[in-house]
Motif scaffolding. Structure first.
Motif, short mmCIF file in Angstrom:
data_model
loop_
_atom_site.label_atom_id
_atom_site.label_comp_id
_atom_site.label_asym_id
_atom_site.label_seq_id
_atom_site.Cartn_x
_atom_site.Cartn_y
_atom_site.Cartn_z
N ALA A 34 47.04 9.59 80.87
CA ALA A 34 47.80 10.82 80.62
C ALA A 34 46.93 11.86 79.91
N ALA A 35 46.00 11.40 79.10
CA ALA A 35 45.11 12.33 78.39
C ALA A 35 43.98 12.83 79.29
N ARG A 36 43.55 12.01 80.20
CA ARG A 36 42.45 12.37 81.11
C ARG A 36 42.86 12.00 82.53
N MET A 37 43.62 12.88 83.14
CA MET A 37 44.21 12.61 84.45
C MET A 37 43.17 12.63 85.56
N GLY A 38 43.29 11.67 86.46
CA GLY A 38 42.46 11.65 87.66
C GLY A 38 43.17 12.38 88.79
N SER A 39 42.54 12.41 89.95
CA SER A 39 43.10 13.15 91.07
C SER A 39 44.35 12.50 91.66
N GLY A 40 44.60 11.24 91.35
CA GLY A 40 45.78 10.57 91.87
C GLY A 40 46.93 10.50 90.89
N PHE A 41 46.75 11.02 89.67
CA PHE A 41 47.79 10.89 88.64
C PHE A 41 49.06 11.65 89.00
N LEU A 42 48.93 12.92 89.32
CA LEU A 42 50.11 13.73 89.63
C LEU A 42 50.79 13.27 90.91
N PRO A 43 50.04 13.01 92.02
CA PRO A 43 50.73 12.49 93.20
C PRO A 43 51.45 11.17 92.95
N LEU A 44 50.86 10.29 92.13
CA LEU A 44 51.50 9.02 91.82
C LEU A 44 52.79 9.25 91.04
N THR A 45 52.74 10.12 90.05
CA THR A 45 53.91 10.41 89.23
C THR A 45 55.04 11.01 90.07
N LEU A 46 54.70 12.00 90.89
CA LEU A 46 55.72 12.63 91.74
C LEU A 46 56.26 11.66 92.78
N SER A 47 55.41 10.82 93.34
CA SER A 47 55.86 9.84 94.33
C SER A 47 56.79 8.80 93.71
N CYS A 48 56.48 8.38 92.50
CA CYS A 48 57.37 7.44 91.80
C CYS A 48 58.73 8.08 91.53
N GLY A 49 58.72 9.36 91.17
CA GLY A 49 59.97 10.08 90.97
C GLY A 49 60.77 10.20 92.26
N LEU A 50 60.10 10.50 93.36
CA LEU A 50 60.78 10.61 94.65
C LEU A 50 61.33 9.26 95.08
N LEU A 51 60.58 8.20 94.85
CA LEU A 51 61.03 6.86 95.18
C LEU A 51 62.27 6.50 94.36
N ALA A 52 62.24 6.78 93.07
CA ALA A 52 63.39 6.50 92.21
C ALA A 52 64.61 7.33 92.62
N LEU A 53 64.39 8.59 92.92
CA LEU A 53 65.49 9.45 93.38
C LEU A 53 66.09 8.90 94.66
N GLY A 54 65.24 8.44 95.58
CA GLY A 54 65.73 7.85 96.82
C GLY A 54 66.59 6.63 96.57
N LEU A 55 66.17 5.77 95.64
CA LEU A 55 66.95 4.58 95.33
C LEU A 55 68.31 4.94 94.72
N VAL A 56 68.33 5.96 93.87
CA VAL A 56 69.60 6.41 93.28
C VAL A 56 70.52 6.96 94.37
N ILE A 57 69.97 7.73 95.30
CA ILE A 57 70.78 8.31 96.38
C ILE A 57 71.28 7.21 97.32
N ILE A 58 70.46 6.20 97.59
CA ILE A 58 70.92 5.07 98.41
C ILE A 58 72.08 4.37 97.72
N ALA A 59 71.96 4.11 96.42
CA ALA A 59 73.03 3.46 95.68
C ALA A 59 74.30 4.30 95.71
N SER A 60 74.16 5.60 95.58
CA SER A 60 75.31 6.49 95.65
C SER A 60 75.95 6.45 97.03
N GLY A 61 75.13 6.41 98.07
CA GLY A 61 75.65 6.34 99.42
C GLY A 61 76.35 5.04 99.72
N LEU A 62 75.85 3.95 99.14
CA LEU A 62 76.50 2.65 99.35
C LEU A 62 77.83 2.55 98.62
#
Length: 152
Positions: A34-62
């Motif tokens: 977090a103090a010295r971010m590499g080139s994959g830090f932001l994409p990984l963080t955003l992808s994890c957020g999108l993945l979590a959001l998808g799981l929440v939406i799937i649960a809501s749909g079920l």
């Protein structure tokens, strides 16, 4: 299985799949800390957020009692937008930013049922010019504005 055909569950599955793909692709880059971010830090963080959001939406749909199923005609906007992003990604280096934005906008506008050809062409041209001015001239992006392959 029928409950996964609801619009909420279908969009959650799409978000989860795209988030998982983003996680896999971003792990190929340096993550850093977090103090010295590499080139994959932001994409990984955003992808994890999108993945979590998808799981929440799937649960809501079920949990939903809505029996509305996804119609094939309702998938046209999603398909056109995904195709527009793919065309942009595949053409930006070979054609330049202006033509790539122009083509992607043309395709994305056909997510609408009956777009006006004149409006679509005008919008695509103006957006391509705007993006070229902002990203190449204004921000100094190192992508060519226009690639003419027959001129070396």
């Amino acid at each position: 299985m029928k409950r996964l055909a609801t619009p909420d569950a279908a969009s959650g599955i799409l978000f989860t799949a795209l988030g998982a793909l983003g996680v896999v692709l971003s792990l190929q880059e340096q993550i850093g800390t977090a103090a010295r971010m590499g080139s994959g830090f932001l994409p990984l963080t955003l992808s994890c957020g999108l993945l979590a959001l998808g799981l929440v939406i799937i649960a809501s749909g079920l949990r939903s009692t809505d029996n509305e199923a996804v119609e094939i005609g309702g998938m046209r906007p999603v398909a056109m937008l995904l195709l527009a992003v793919a065309v942009f990604a595949l053409s930006v280096r070979n054609l330049g930013l202006g033509p790539a934005v122009f083509l992607a906008t043309l395709i994305a506008c056909y997510a609408e049922a009956r777009p006006s050809l004149l409006r679509v062409l005008a919008f695509a041209l103006l957006l391509a010019l705007f993006c070229t001015l902002v990203f190449i001239r204004g921000l100094g992006l190192t992508v060519p504005a226009l690639v003419l392959p027959w001129i070396s």
